[in-house]
Scaffold this active site. Structure first.
Site, PDB file in Angstrom:
ATOM      1  N   ARG A  59       0.814  -1.217   0.000  1.00  0.00           N
ATOM      2  CA  ARG A  59       0.000   0.000   0.000  1.00  0.00           C
ATOM      3  C   ARG A  59       0.845   1.264   0.000  1.00  0.00           C
ATOM      4  O   ARG A  59       0.388   2.323  -0.414  1.00  0.00           O
ATOM      5  CB  ARG A  59      -1.012  -0.037   1.144  1.00  0.00           C
ATOM      6  CG  ARG A  59      -2.092  -1.106   0.903  1.00  0.00           C
ATOM      7  CD  ARG A  59      -3.014  -1.313   2.087  1.00  0.00           C
ATOM      8  NE  ARG A  59      -2.349  -1.820   3.263  1.00  0.00           N
ATOM      9  CZ  ARG A  59      -2.145  -3.111   3.531  1.00  0.00           C
ATOM     10  NH1 ARG A  59      -2.573  -4.034   2.702  1.00  0.00           N
ATOM     11  NH2 ARG A  59      -1.527  -3.480   4.628  1.00  0.00           N
ATOM     12  N   GLU A  96       6.053 -11.113  13.703  1.00  0.00           N
ATOM     13  CA  GLU A  96       5.627 -11.814  14.915  1.00  0.00           C
ATOM     14  C   GLU A  96       5.649 -13.330  14.737  1.00  0.00           C
ATOM     15  O   GLU A  96       5.713 -14.076  15.686  1.00  0.00           O
ATOM     16  CB  GLU A  96       4.235 -11.358  15.360  1.00  0.00           C
ATOM     17  CG  GLU A  96       3.130 -11.776  14.436  1.00  0.00           C
ATOM     18  CD  GLU A  96       2.506 -10.628  13.664  1.00  0.00           C
ATOM     19  OE1 GLU A  96       1.445 -10.867  13.068  1.00  0.00           O
ATOM     20  OE2 GLU A  96       3.055  -9.539  13.629  1.00  0.00           O
TER      21      GLU A  96
END
Length: 176
Positions: A59, A96
């Site tokens: 994006r 993560e």
């Protein structure tokens, strides 16, 4: 009067349960909202010498291309490993759930060029830090880091500021 935040849709439990996904496609799809975001992302850098805008996949490409156009400067993409066709430099960073690698063409930036780094969302700052490292490895200087959304609880702005970066975000959302 609407703010940039008003154009952003929240989708609960995406991509995982407990995550509140901040969807900027609704911002991009509205002409007024998109223009407002681009103008506000540019505003702090008015009068600042910038040679290139660098956008982080994916994006950041949408925002970065529009900002580069408005500034009449070039646009450079930083992509996920294996997506760029030429010779690249790469930078690993932690997610993560593991590790990822970003790449930049090795001739995309020249030493001394001033760069604005752009993306839609600042969470932990890992992706942005990898982008900064790539830009600096080519000898360019990051003038600022601009984001539509900051998730302050995840500490990304603080992480980038600790690297000496100027961080500009249009809005913040609490939680994950």
């Amino acid at each position: 009067m609407k703010t940039v935040r008003d154009y952003i849709r929240t989708i609960p439990d995406f991509p995982h349960e407990g995550i509140m996904f901040r969807d900027v496609t609704t911002l991009f799809g509205d002409a007024r909202g998109f223009r407002m975001a681009i103008d506000q992302l540019l505003h702090p850098y008015a009068g600042t010498p910038i040679d290139k805008v660098v956008g982080l996949e994916a994006r950041g490409f949408i925002l970065g291309g529009a900002i580069a156009h408005q500034m009449s400067v070039g646009f450079v993409p930083i992509r996920k490993k294996g997506k760029l066709p030429g010779k690249t430099v790469e930078q690993a960073y932690q997610l993560e759930y593991g590790e990822a690698v970003m790449e930049l063409h090795d001739d995309a930036l020249q030493p001394g060029e001033k760069v604005l780094l752009v993306d839609d969302l600042l969470a932990t700052g890992g992706t942005a830090e990898a982008g900064i490292r790539l830009i600096e490895r080519l000898g360019a200087q990051v003038t600022g880091c601009a984001f539509v959304i900051d998730l302050p609880e995840l500490g990304g702005a603080r992480r980038l500021q600790n690297l000496g970066m100027q961080v500009h975000s249009l809005c913040a959302f609490e939680g994950l």
